[in-house]
Design a protein around this motif. Structure first.
Motif, PDB file in Angstrom:
ATOM      1  N   TRP A 100       0.843  -1.184   0.000  1.00 26.69           N
ATOM      2  CA  TRP A 100       0.000   0.000   0.000  1.00 26.69           C
ATOM      3  C   TRP A 100       0.879   1.234   0.000  1.00 26.69           C
ATOM      4  O   TRP A 100       1.975   1.219   0.550  1.00 26.69           O
ATOM      5  CB  TRP A 100      -0.877   0.033   1.257  1.00 26.69           C
ATOM      6  N   HIS A 101       0.348   2.302  -0.622  1.00 25.19           N
ATOM      7  CA  HIS A 101       1.062   3.581  -0.597  1.00 25.19           C
ATOM      8  C   HIS A 101       0.037   4.703  -0.712  1.00 25.19           C
ATOM      9  O   HIS A 101      -0.926   4.587  -1.473  1.00 25.19           O
ATOM     10  CB  HIS A 101       2.068   3.673  -1.744  1.00 25.19           C
ATOM     11  N   ARG A 102       0.272   5.777   0.010  1.00 25.91           N
ATOM     12  CA  ARG A 102      -0.596   6.958  -0.071  1.00 25.91           C
ATOM     13  C   ARG A 102       0.091   8.025  -0.912  1.00 25.91           C
ATOM     14  O   ARG A 102       1.262   8.341  -0.697  1.00 25.91           O
ATOM     15  CB  ARG A 102      -0.880   7.503   1.323  1.00 25.91           C
ATOM     16  N   LEU A 130      -8.977   9.254  -1.007  1.00 23.33           N
ATOM     17  CA  LEU A 130      -8.898   9.659   0.398  1.00 23.33           C
ATOM     18  C   LEU A 130      -8.921  11.177   0.438  1.00 23.33           C
ATOM     19  O   LEU A 130      -8.598  11.829  -0.556  1.00 23.33           O
ATOM     20  CB  LEU A 130      -7.578   9.196   1.023  1.00 23.33           C
ATOM     21  N   THR A 189      -4.801   9.718  -2.520  1.00 20.25           N
ATOM     22  CA  THR A 189      -5.191   8.389  -2.991  1.00 20.25           C
ATOM     23  C   THR A 189      -4.399   7.346  -2.222  1.00 20.25           C
ATOM     24  O   THR A 189      -3.193   7.505  -2.027  1.00 20.25           O
ATOM     25  CB  THR A 189      -4.847   8.237  -4.498  1.00 20.25           C
ATOM     26  N   GLU A 190      -5.090   6.299  -1.807  1.00 18.39           N
ATOM     27  CA  GLU A 190      -4.378   5.132  -1.303  1.00 18.39           C
ATOM     28  C   GLU A 190      -4.357   4.102  -2.426  1.00 18.39           C
ATOM     29  O   GLU A 190      -5.394   3.714  -2.945  1.00 18.39           O
ATOM     30  CB  GLU A 190      -5.045   4.510  -0.087  1.00 18.39           C
ATOM     31  N   SER A 225      -3.433   0.357  -3.524  1.00 21.46           N
ATOM     32  CA  SER A 225      -3.108  -0.980  -3.022  1.00 21.46           C
ATOM     33  C   SER A 225      -2.724  -1.833  -4.223  1.00 21.46           C
ATOM     34  O   SER A 225      -3.372  -1.783  -5.266  1.00 21.46           O
ATOM     35  CB  SER A 225      -4.274  -1.597  -2.240  1.00 21.46           C
TER      36      SER A 225
END
Length: 169
Positions: free
Chosen positions: A16-18, A113, A117-118, A120
């Protein structure tokens, strides 16, 4: 532990990364050749062929060459699902690297978000010996995307090779 079991065991990699950008911008960074050129290659490599036919069953090909020598590698596959700014599913296979690695499947989901954006990412059917290298590669790619996702991209018109006005992804 038996190395034979380790080498053939399939793993699902989940990351995951934001990003501080909209899902539309992150999706564009992931799918537009001009955007991919900005982040695809790790340090010491440069893009040589970036092609994306973004349609169901369409193919992509991302090739890069090492700056210090003639080594060239390509990852390629075909799109299985496309939901713009929401989901991307595609096959993944290397040429010139990871010779023993079979084709895998990558699913990327873009979740809105507040303020970003998150993302996955799930890579399925990845044999354990390749997991560490792919975790490292994807994590570094996320950092490169984050640095470029808010930057306007100058697009080149292929017909006459004239620069077109900068457009944000």
């Amino acid at each position: 532990m038996d190395d034979t079991i380790t080498a053939t065991t399939e793993t699902t990699l989940r990351l995951w990364h934001r990003f501080e950008a909209t899902p539309e911008r992150v999706f564009a960074a992931w799918t537009r050749p001009d955007a991919l050129r900005l982040w695809w290659c790790p340090s010491g490599w440069y893009p040589t062929r970036i092609e994306v036919d973004l349609c169901l069953g369409g193919e992509y090909r991302l090739s890069m060459t090492r700056q210090s020598g003639p080594q060239s590698v390509t990852v390629h596959g075909r799109f299985l699902e496309i939901e713009p700014a929401r989901r991307l599913v595609y096959t993944w296979i290397w040429d010139g690297a990871f010779a023993e690695m079979p084709e895998t499947k990558v699913t990327v989901d873009f979740h809105p978000l507040a303020g970003g954006t998150e993302l996955s990412l799930r890579q399925e059917a990845l044999a354990m010996p390749f997991c560490v290298q792919h975790v490292s590669g994807w994590t570094a790619a996320f950092d490169r995307i984050a640095r470029n996702v808010l930057t306007p991209i100058a697009r080149i018109h292929v017909g006459d090779a004239a620069a077109v006005a900068a457009q944000a992804i």
